[in-house]
Design a protein around this motif. Structure first.
Motif, PDB file in Angstrom:
ATOM      1  N   ALA A  63     -19.289  36.165  27.116  1.00  0.00           N
ATOM      2  CA  ALA A  63     -18.989  37.314  26.259  1.00  0.00           C
ATOM      3  C   ALA A  63     -19.937  37.361  25.070  1.00  0.00           C
ATOM      4  O   ALA A  63     -20.402  38.436  24.669  1.00  0.00           O
ATOM      5  CB  ALA A  63     -17.539  37.249  25.782  1.00  0.00           C
ATOM      6  N   GLU A  64     -20.255  36.203  24.503  1.00  0.00           N
ATOM      7  CA  GLU A  64     -21.191  36.140  23.384  1.00  0.00           C
ATOM      8  C   GLU A  64     -22.585  36.583  23.815  1.00  0.00           C
ATOM      9  O   GLU A  64     -23.267  37.320  23.094  1.00  0.00           O
ATOM     10  CB  GLU A  64     -21.244  34.711  22.824  1.00  0.00           C
ATOM     11  N   GLU A  65     -23.026  36.170  24.990  1.00  0.00           N
ATOM     12  CA  GLU A  65     -24.332  36.586  25.504  1.00  0.00           C
ATOM     13  C   GLU A  65     -24.384  38.097  25.733  1.00  0.00           C
ATOM     14  O   GLU A  65     -25.380  38.749  25.430  1.00  0.00           O
ATOM     15  CB  GLU A  65     -24.662  35.844  26.801  1.00  0.00           C
ATOM     16  N   GLN A  66     -23.299  38.658  26.257  1.00  0.00           N
ATOM     17  CA  GLN A  66     -23.252  40.103  26.474  1.00  0.00           C
ATOM     18  C   GLN A  66     -23.284  40.850  25.144  1.00  0.00           C
ATOM     19  O   GLN A  66     -23.925  41.882  25.010  1.00  0.00           O
ATOM     20  CB  GLN A  66     -21.999  40.478  27.264  1.00  0.00           C
ATOM     21  N   ARG A  67     -22.582  40.308  24.149  1.00  0.00           N
ATOM     22  CA  ARG A  67     -22.563  40.935  22.830  1.00  0.00           C
ATOM     23  C   ARG A  67     -23.957  40.917  22.215  1.00  0.00           C
ATOM     24  O   ARG A  67     -24.412  41.913  21.646  1.00  0.00           O
ATOM     25  CB  ARG A  67     -21.576  40.226  21.908  1.00  0.00           C
ATOM     26  N   ARG A  68     -24.667  39.805  22.360  1.00  0.00           N
ATOM     27  CA  ARG A  68     -26.023  39.711  21.822  1.00  0.00           C
ATOM     28  C   ARG A  68     -26.966  40.676  22.532  1.00  0.00           C
ATOM     29  O   ARG A  68     -27.821  41.297  21.903  1.00  0.00           O
ATOM     30  CB  ARG A  68     -26.550  38.290  21.953  1.00  0.00           C
ATOM     31  N   ALA A  69     -26.820  40.792  23.855  1.00  0.00           N
ATOM     32  CA  ALA A  69     -27.669  41.724  24.610  1.00  0.00           C
ATOM     33  C   ALA A  69     -27.405  43.164  24.165  1.00  0.00           C
ATOM     34  O   ALA A  69     -28.333  43.950  23.992  1.00  0.00           O
ATOM     35  CB  ALA A  69     -27.423  41.573  26.109  1.00  0.00           C
ATOM     36  N   ALA A  70     -26.139  43.506  23.963  1.00  0.00           N
ATOM     37  CA  ALA A  70     -25.794  44.855  23.501  1.00  0.00           C
ATOM     38  C   ALA A  70     -26.317  45.089  22.089  1.00  0.00           C
ATOM     39  O   ALA A  70     -26.765  46.190  21.758  1.00  0.00           O
ATOM     40  CB  ALA A  70     -24.282  45.052  23.537  1.00  0.00           C
TER      41      ALA A  70
END
Length: 179
Positions: A63-70
């Protein structure tokens, strides 16, 4: 003679056993090395609670990786919005100077015409008579002066420059015809 053949048979049996042992010992190191290469696999047994903890940690990391990508993706949008806001701020400053009746540098007028033609028309229509106009300094950066954003062709900017004062003189009759 029988004794001799019996002895030979025993001796042959002993030789075959010895040869078989030598063959086994020569094969044994090769066989022993093969399992050692495959053995380094570790086995891990976890309790259900520990497994649930690791799965939760993995889910949080994803979830943290997805948030950073967004966030990286929206960072480009924020840069575009920041640039648009900067352009709008400069246009408003130029328009305010025009409405005060002050003299504005020609680069600033062109910048306003190219980036906010409606604002240019409005500023020219609301321009006050100023008996002692001041010379305004340019609000544009070197980047804006050299390669500012131009949405329209240069000749359409000239038509706005000519038609806007006429529209102000006639009470706005020609502005509807232009559009």
């Amino acid at each position: 003679m029988e004794l001799r053949t019996t002895r030979e048979m025993r001796r042959n049996e002993q030789l075959t056993r010895a040869m078989a042992k030598k063959a086994d010992t020569s094969d044994t190191p090769a066989k022993a090395q093969t399992p050692q290469r495959q053995e380094p696999t570790d086995k891990l047994s976890l309790s259900r609670q520990a497994l649930a903890f690791f799965e939760e940690q993995n889910r949080l990391r994803q979830a943290e990786e997805q948030r950073r990508a967004a966030q990286k993706q929206s960072g480009g949008e924020l840069d575009l919005l920041e640039k648009a806001l900067d352009v709008q701020d400069k246009c408003l400053k130029i328009a305010a100077s025009i409405m005060k009746g002050n003299r504005v540098p020609p680069e600033d007028l062109e910048y306003l015409m190219n980036n906010d033609p409606e604002g240019y028309k409005l500023a020219m229509a609301l321009r006050r008579e100023n008996p002692d106009p001041e010379d305004e300094k340019s609000v544009l950066d070197d980047e804006d002066k050299n390669g500012g954003r131009t949405d329209r062709a240069g000749d359409s900017g000239e038509s706005h420059q000519v038609s806007a004062p006429e529209a102000a003189g006639r009470g706005g009759e020609t502005s509807a015809a232009e559009e």
